[in-house]
Design an enzyme around this catalytic site. Structure first.
Site, PDB file in Angstrom:
ATOM      1  CG  HIS A   1       2.878  -7.009   2.192  1.00 29.96           C
ATOM      2  ND1 HIS A   1       3.288  -7.014   3.585  1.00 29.96           N
ATOM      3  CD2 HIS A   1       2.605  -5.975   1.709  1.00 29.96           C
ATOM      4  CE1 HIS A   1       3.447  -5.626   3.546  1.00 29.96           C
ATOM      5  NE2 HIS A   1       2.898  -5.355   2.685  1.00 29.96           N
TER       6      HIS A   1
ATOM      7  CG  HIS B   1       5.614   4.471   0.121  1.00 25.82           C
ATOM      8  ND1 HIS B   1       5.077   5.176   0.863  1.00 25.82           N
ATOM      9  CD2 HIS B   1       5.170   3.080   0.143  1.00 25.82           C
ATOM     10  CE1 HIS B   1       4.178   4.404   1.405  1.00 25.82           C
ATOM     11  NE2 HIS B   1       4.138   3.297   1.048  1.00 25.82           N
TER      12      HIS B   1
ATOM     13  CB  CYS C   1       2.040   7.894   2.554  1.00 28.65           C
ATOM     14  SG  CYS C   1       3.579   7.398   2.738  1.00 28.65           S
TER      15      CYS C   1
ATOM     16  CE  LYS D   1       3.089  -5.815  -5.963  1.00 28.26           C
ATOM     17  NZ  LYS D   1       3.164  -7.188  -6.312  1.00 28.26           N
TER      18      LYS D   1
ATOM     19  CB  CYS E   1       3.562  10.432  -0.432  1.00 27.69           C
ATOM     20  SG  CYS E   1       4.141   8.686  -0.838  1.00 27.69           S
TER      21      CYS E   1
ATOM     22  CB  CYS F   1       7.581   9.465  -0.067  1.00 25.80           C
ATOM     23  SG  CYS F   1       6.841   8.189   1.392  1.00 25.80           S
TER      24      CYS F   1
ATOM     25  CG  HIS G   1      -1.083  -5.677   4.543  1.00 23.53           C
ATOM     26  ND1 HIS G   1      -0.792  -6.264   3.224  1.00 23.53           N
ATOM     27  CD2 HIS G   1      -1.048  -4.460   4.658  1.00 23.53           C
ATOM     28  CE1 HIS G   1      -0.438  -5.185   2.595  1.00 23.53           C
ATOM     29  NE2 HIS G   1      -0.551  -4.080   3.437  1.00 23.53           N
TER      30      HIS G   1
ATOM     31  CE  LYS H   1       5.834  -0.394   5.897  1.00 31.33           C
ATOM     32  NZ  LYS H   1       5.059   0.275   5.095  1.00 31.33           N
TER      33      LYS H   1
HETATM   34  N1  MSP Z   1      -5.312   2.237   4.648  1.00 37.41           N
HETATM   35  C1  MSP Z   1      -4.449   2.783   5.744  1.00 37.41           C
HETATM   36  C2  MSP Z   1      -4.720   2.492   6.921  1.00 37.41           C
HETATM   37  C3  MSP Z   1      -6.035   3.283   7.474  1.00 37.41           C
HETATM   38  S1  MSP Z   1      -6.658   2.954   9.191  1.00 37.41           S
HETATM   39  C4  MSP Z   1      -7.716   3.833   9.383  1.00 37.41           C
HETATM   40  C5  MSP Z   1      -3.020   1.964   5.280  1.00 37.41           C
HETATM   41  N2  MSP Z   1      -3.207   0.744   4.601  1.00 37.41           N
HETATM   42  S2  MSP Z   1      -1.906   0.196   4.178  1.00 37.41           S
HETATM   43  O1  MSP Z   1      -2.435  -1.230   3.680  1.00 37.41           O
HETATM   44  O2  MSP Z   1      -0.842   0.665   3.591  1.00 37.41           O
HETATM   45  O3  MSP Z   1      -1.229  -0.466   5.611  1.00 37.41           O
HETATM   46  C6  MSP Z   1      -1.818  -1.134   6.711  1.00 37.41           C
HETATM   47  C7  MSP Z   1      -0.817  -1.419   7.853  1.00 37.41           C
HETATM   48  O4  MSP Z   1      -0.043  -2.452   7.431  1.00 37.41           O
HETATM   49  C8  MSP Z   1      -0.059  -0.287   8.703  1.00 37.41           C
HETATM   50  O5  MSP Z   1      -0.476  -0.349   9.816  1.00 37.41           O
HETATM   51  C9  MSP Z   1       1.311  -0.734   8.084  1.00 37.41           C
HETATM   52  O6  MSP Z   1       2.044  -0.369   9.239  1.00 37.41           O
HETATM   53  C10 MSP Z   1       1.078  -2.074   8.017  1.00 37.41           C
HETATM   54  N3  MSP Z   1       2.310  -2.828   7.307  1.00 37.41           N
HETATM   55  C11 MSP Z   1       2.681  -2.655   6.127  1.00 37.41           C
HETATM   56  N4  MSP Z   1       3.831  -3.357   5.681  1.00 37.41           N
HETATM   57  C12 MSP Z   1       4.333  -3.718   6.808  1.00 37.41           C
HETATM   58  C13 MSP Z   1       5.246  -4.325   7.380  1.00 37.41           C
HETATM   59  N5  MSP Z   1       6.292  -4.523   6.726  1.00 37.41           N
HETATM   60  N6  MSP Z   1       5.758  -4.663   8.576  1.00 37.41           N
HETATM   61  C14 MSP Z   1       4.661  -4.504   9.703  1.00 37.41           C
HETATM   62  N7  MSP Z   1       3.406  -3.786   9.343  1.00 37.41           N
HETATM   63  C15 MSP Z   1       3.494  -3.136   8.138  1.00 37.41           C
HETATM   64  O7  MSP Z   1      -2.003   2.348   5.793  1.00 37.41           O
END
Ligand code: MSP
Length: 665
Positions: A20, A148, A131, A298, A128, A145, A23, A295
């Site tokens: 999304h 989430h 997370c 998903k 969690c 959490c 990412h 935030k």
């Molecule tokens: N797999 C772990 C990261 C491991 S790094 C060694 C993880 N993955 S994640 O897919 O859940 O999230 C990845 C990144 O996306 C995180 O930095 C998280 O902050 C970012 N984002 C997810 N949703 C977000 C927003 N709504 N806004 C900005 N970034 C956010 O965590």
């Protein structure tokens, strides 16, 4: 001369679901930074990828009914495709299921073991899955959490611990001596105080499921997914394969992460690096993209699909608007409307317009060629200042400020053209040299702009240079004012950005801007010299009264109007009609034979008229031009906007005398 190096990483993304906009956010940031440094002549390495192990992914695979490996292959491909659509130019897309990664993760564990930092024990506590993180009771909000908002699990299992608590003093000293290691400063302070107050040993293996990298000292255990994931930053630059490559990039590593995962990338990751005898790396934590201050995520059910925005608008407009709208370290609201507003303002009006007017000048007055010009100009000085400022802002991760700085330069060039008035110069042959110089400086500015904006909007940058008749975008390292060759044939092409009509794009319901209220007619007078108009006073209950001039004299007698409950547009900009001020409008429908006012029977003056499910956001002084874009229709005597009936809290609005009408005014 030694080449300067730069190594930037994004978090690796969990493949339990589709990507999304959150990412896309970290990855575009890393791409911008990487392209900027590359253009400055750095030898860069840019890493992104997917985090594919752990319970969360295993459960998602089970739910899909597919074998886990097949499931993660498909999901990882979605991220790869998104990054392609976003024009992300990474050097490696790592997957934690890659075989070289498994070896590196295990090698690091051996290092920790050698440092006497691993011991066996039993973990009991809260977890969690979303997370993939351990929590204590005091971290939770209402038992859930904090990120989430879901119930956490109780875990009780044999595990191996990493001696994190041992690193407390070392970490504090490290952060004191290297204030730039964690940014922004406010987040650094949060981490420092957390390290001071709580640093418990960390469970680094799991034993009750199998989707992970085997723990090298006990095959009943797999690595905790975060330990596996963090070591990806070492795998990608050949930690085990090439000492030289690793040595050149590791000391300059910068991790871009979201604020929710900063703890893992600081206290935990830095301790692991110290234990493994490696230099701690730099980290920058950005904020969250939010939707109505929640935030985007998903699990919270409010995701924005970046692919949809790219297909509907363009990759560049998404890249630009995300980084212009939100200060990178802070949380910030983002929506399709934000994106479209940015397209209409800075991309179409300012940049697009500058490119188009400059090339039109060259087309008209210089035979579609770059004319001769001087090697210097006040714009060259402005460019140098712009570059210096933007560079320091980008190094501080202030992308929004850097874009503002670059757009100030674009405004400078637009102002320069306005002040030089090339259209006037062209009227007299004796101004030819000056005219040529104005066109030359404007074209050269476009070349300079293409270099400045390339990291943010690479496709547009390429379009600018192509329209200028050049093949490649100049790099920041090699850029010099005045090197655009006179005689270059320009190719003025399509405009860079089409303006977005919010209503057509389905972004905005103009109806929400309207303020409709029930009014009761109280006094009706004739308007002198105008046989179609009445001057009407209408009561709006607690909102006072309005004087409205309405052209309904042929359709209603004064007696028919007095006491009638009508629908008033209460926020129209007042106008003077035949010398009489009109503070609004009465809505009426028209068919071939009749004009009938919209009316209600049982509502009170001042009652709101609305559509169920559409929040009203009335603007002040709505213009008639905007008002007439709103299509209200009558069907069977009832009144509709986009098939939803207009109503008060008590009844539907009806039209007098008219059964069906395609317009209400
Ligand atoms: N797999 C772990 C990261 C491991 S790094 C060694 C993880 N993955 S994640 O897919 O859940 O999230 C990845 C990144 O996306 C995180 O930095 C998280 O902050 C970012 N984002 C997810 N949703 C977000 C927003 N709504 N806004 C900005 N970034 C956010 O965590």
């Amino acid at each position: 001369m030694t080449v300067k190096k730069f190594y930037v990483t994004t978090p690796i993304y969990y493949v339990n679901d589709s990507p999304h906009i959150g990412h896309a956010y970290s990855t575009i940031a890393a791409d911008i930074l990487n392209r900027w440094k590359k253009s400055q002549g750095y030898r860069t390495f840019f890493l992104t990828g997917t985090d594919e192990h752990g319970l969360k992914v295993q459960k998602a695979a089970e739910k899909s009914g597919k074998p886990t490996k097949e499931f993660v292959n498909e999901k990882a491909e979605n991220f790869r495709k998104l990054f392609e659509n976003l024009n992300i130019k990474y050097d490696r897309f790592i997957r934690t299921t890659d075989s070289d990664h498994k070896k590196v993760a295990q090698a690091i564990i051996r290092k920790l073991h050698k440092s006497n930092d691993i011991y066996k024990g039993k973990y009991e506590g809260l977890y969690c899955i979303d997370c993939e993180a351990y929590y204590t009771g005091k971290d939770l909000v209402n038992g859930c959490c904090p990120i989430h908002k879901k119930k956490v699990e109780w875990v009780s299992e044999d595990t191996y611990f990493f001696n994190l608590s041992k690193y407390q003093d070392k970490l504090l000293k490290l952060y004191e001596q290297n204030p730039n290691l964690i940014r922004p400063e406010s987040r650094r302070n949060e981490i420092v105080s957390k390290v001071k107050s709580e640093l418990r040993d960390l469970s680094i293996t799991r034993a009750n499921f199998s989707w992970g990298i085997p723990f090298p000292f006990d095959n009943k255990h797999i690595l905790y997914v975060w330990i596996d994931a963090l070591t990806n930053y070492l795998t990608a630059i050949d930690y085990l394969k090439s000492k030289a490559k690793f040595k050149s990039y590791w000391p300059v590593a910068e991790h871009i992460v979201g604020k929710d995962i900063l703890w893992f990338h600081t206290a935990i990751w830095h301790s692991i690096l110290l234990s493994a005898g490696l230099k701690p790396s730099k980290v920058f934590a950005h904020g969250w993209l939010t939707n109505k201050e929640i935030k985007i995520s998903k699990s919270l059910g409010n995701v924005i699909d970046p692919n949809k925005l790219i297909n509907k608008y363009s990759s560049d407009s998404l890249r630009y608007s995300l980084f212009r709208e939100v200060a990178f370290g802070n949380d910030g609201e983002f929506s399709e409307k934000t994106l479209a507003t940015r397209i209409n303002n800075e991309l179409a009006n300012e940049l697009g317009n500058l490119v188009s007017r400059t090339l039109t000048l060259a087309e008209k007055f210089s035979d579609s060629k770059v004319p001769k010009g001087k090697k210097n100009s006040p714009l060259a000085t402005s460019f140098k200042r712009t570059y210096r400022e933007a560079d320091s802002q980008i190094n501080n991760y202030e992308f929004h400020h850097a874009l503002e700085t670059i757009w100030k330069f674009i405004a400078d060039v637009n102002r320069y053209i306005d002040s030089q008035k090339p259209w006037d110069l062209a009227k007299d042959e004796k101004n030819k040299e000056q005219l040529n110089d104005v066109i030359y400086q404007s074209c050269e500015s476009l070349r300079a702009i293409s270099a400045l904006v390339e990291p943010f909007i690479p496709e547009t940058s390429q379009k600018i240079v192509s329209q200028l008749g050049l093949k490649t975008i100049p790099t920041l390292a090699k850029y010099k004012w005045g090197q655009l060759k006179a005689g270059t044939k320009i190719n003025k092409g399509d405009i860079l950005f089409e303006k977005i009509d919010f209503e057509k794009a389905g972004i905005e319901d103009l109806f929400e801007k309207l303020d409709l209220k029930v009014g009761q007619v109280w006094e009706v007078k004739l308007v002198e010299g105008a046989d179609r108009l009445y001057q009407i006073k209408v009561h709006l209950g607690k909102f006072g009264h309005r004087q409205i001039v309405a052209g309904i004299r042929e359709h209603y007698t004064i007696a028919q109007l007095k006491g009638k409950k009508v629908i008033v547009v209460a926020n129209l900009k007042p106008v003077k009609l035949r010398g009489v001020v009109s503070q609004g409008m009465l809505l009426a429908a028209e068919d071939k034979n009749n004009v009938g006012l919209l009316t209600v029977a049982n509502s009170n003056p001042g009652d709101d008229v609305f559509i169920y499910g559409l929040e009203k956001k009335p603007v002040e002084n709505l213009s008639i031009d905007e008002f007439i874009k709103i299509t209200i229709k009558v069907k069977g005597g009832s009144v509709f906007y986009k098939d939803k009936p207009l109503q008060t809290g008590k009844e539907m609005v009806r039209a007098d005398k008219v059964k069906d009408a395609s317009k209400v005014r």
